[in-house]
Design an enzyme around this catalytic site. Structure first.
Site, PDB file in Angstrom:
ATOM      1  N   THR A  46      10.399   9.907  15.369  1.00  0.00           N
ATOM      2  CA  THR A  46      10.355  10.875  16.321  1.00  0.00           C
ATOM      3  C   THR A  46      11.858  11.457  16.643  1.00  0.00           C
ATOM      4  OG1 THR A  46      10.674   8.861  17.688  1.00  0.00           O
ATOM      5  CG2 THR A  46       8.380   9.498  17.542  1.00  0.00           C
ATOM      6  N   THR A  48      14.417  11.750  18.923  1.00  0.00           N
ATOM      7  CA  THR A  48      15.627  10.577  19.289  1.00  0.00           C
ATOM      8  C   THR A  48      15.782   9.678  18.443  1.00  0.00           C
ATOM      9  OG1 THR A  48      15.593  11.501  21.584  1.00  0.00           O
ATOM     10  CG2 THR A  48      16.780   9.529  20.985  1.00  0.00           C
ATOM     11  N   CYS A  49      14.591   8.876  17.945  1.00  0.00           N
ATOM     12  CA  CYS A  49      14.984   7.839  17.122  1.00  0.00           C
ATOM     13  C   CYS A  49      15.293   8.363  15.574  1.00  0.00           C
ATOM     14  CB  CYS A  49      13.425   7.450  16.902  1.00  0.00           C
ATOM     15  SG  CYS A  49      12.719   6.928  18.551  1.00  0.00           S
ATOM     16  N   SER A  50      15.127   9.467  15.160  1.00  0.00           N
ATOM     17  CA  SER A  50      15.456   9.774  13.870  1.00  0.00           C
ATOM     18  C   SER A  50      16.728  10.874  13.743  1.00  0.00           C
ATOM     19  CB  SER A  50      14.379  10.831  13.108  1.00  0.00           C
ATOM     20  OG  SER A  50      13.254  10.019  12.896  1.00  0.00           O
ATOM     21  N   LEU A  54      18.349   5.529  15.150  1.00  0.00           N
ATOM     22  CA  LEU A  54      18.572   4.646  13.493  1.00  0.00           C
ATOM     23  C   LEU A  54      19.733   5.068  12.799  1.00  0.00           C
ATOM     24  CD1 LEU A  54      17.590   3.005  11.437  1.00  0.00           C
ATOM     25  CD2 LEU A  54      15.826   4.792  11.058  1.00  0.00           C
TER      26      LEU A  54
END
Length: 165
Positions: A46, A48-50, A54
């Protein structure tokens, strides 16, 4: 109620995504006798996560390692998705990708959220948790739509400010 500083990490099975596939584990193996930074994302791959969450932990992994802190990434995804995501993000050796496929561990922490309106079902909130020897010392949960307190940089500051155990 969600996990708070001073609470033990719930004893639960989890899967570790490895280059060789899923490896069964449990929270006692992952947390007992260790200093651990666990961060959780609503979903692998997703935005923001990517793009931010992370990658920040990948960038600062050595700083955590120098402090003797293991880093784990958790998501309510299957281990194959977590493996592919880790590979696509070039995670360093030692940064574990944890799959909480049915969300049982996330629910035990009290940090689940309903993302059905986004077509994602029940997922985990965006958070970071620092634990020593299986006990939470700091828990930072993001407000919906935010990314501040659970970033790698913020957690390095949070951990540095903790009083000795």
């Amino acid at each position: 109620m969600s996990i708070q500083p001073g609470d033990p990490i719930p004893s639960m099975p989890l899967q570790v995504a490895t280059a060789d596939g899923a490896q069964d584990s449990d929270t006692s193996q992952l947390f007992d006798g260790k200093r651990v930074l666990l961060f959780s994302v609503p979903g692998a791959f997703t935005p923001t996560c990517s793009e931010r969450h992370l990658p920040g932990y990948v960038q600062h992994h050595d700083e955590f390692a120098k402090r003797g802190i293991a880093v784990y990434c958790l998501s309510v995804n299957d281990p194959f998705v977590m493996q592919a995501w880790g590979e696509s993000q070039h995670i360093p050796a030692g940064l574990l990708m944890l799959a909480d496929g049915n969300g049982a561990f996330t629910r035990a922490l009290g940090l689940e959220m309903d993302a059905s309106k986004f077509g994602m079902g029940v997922r985990g909130k965006r958070f970071a948790l620092y634990a020593e020897n299986g006990v939470a010392r700091a828990v930072e949960v993001e407000a919906p739509g935010e990314f501040r307190v659970s970033s790698a940089e913020a957690m390095l500051d949070t951990i540095a400010a903790l009083p000795p155990a």
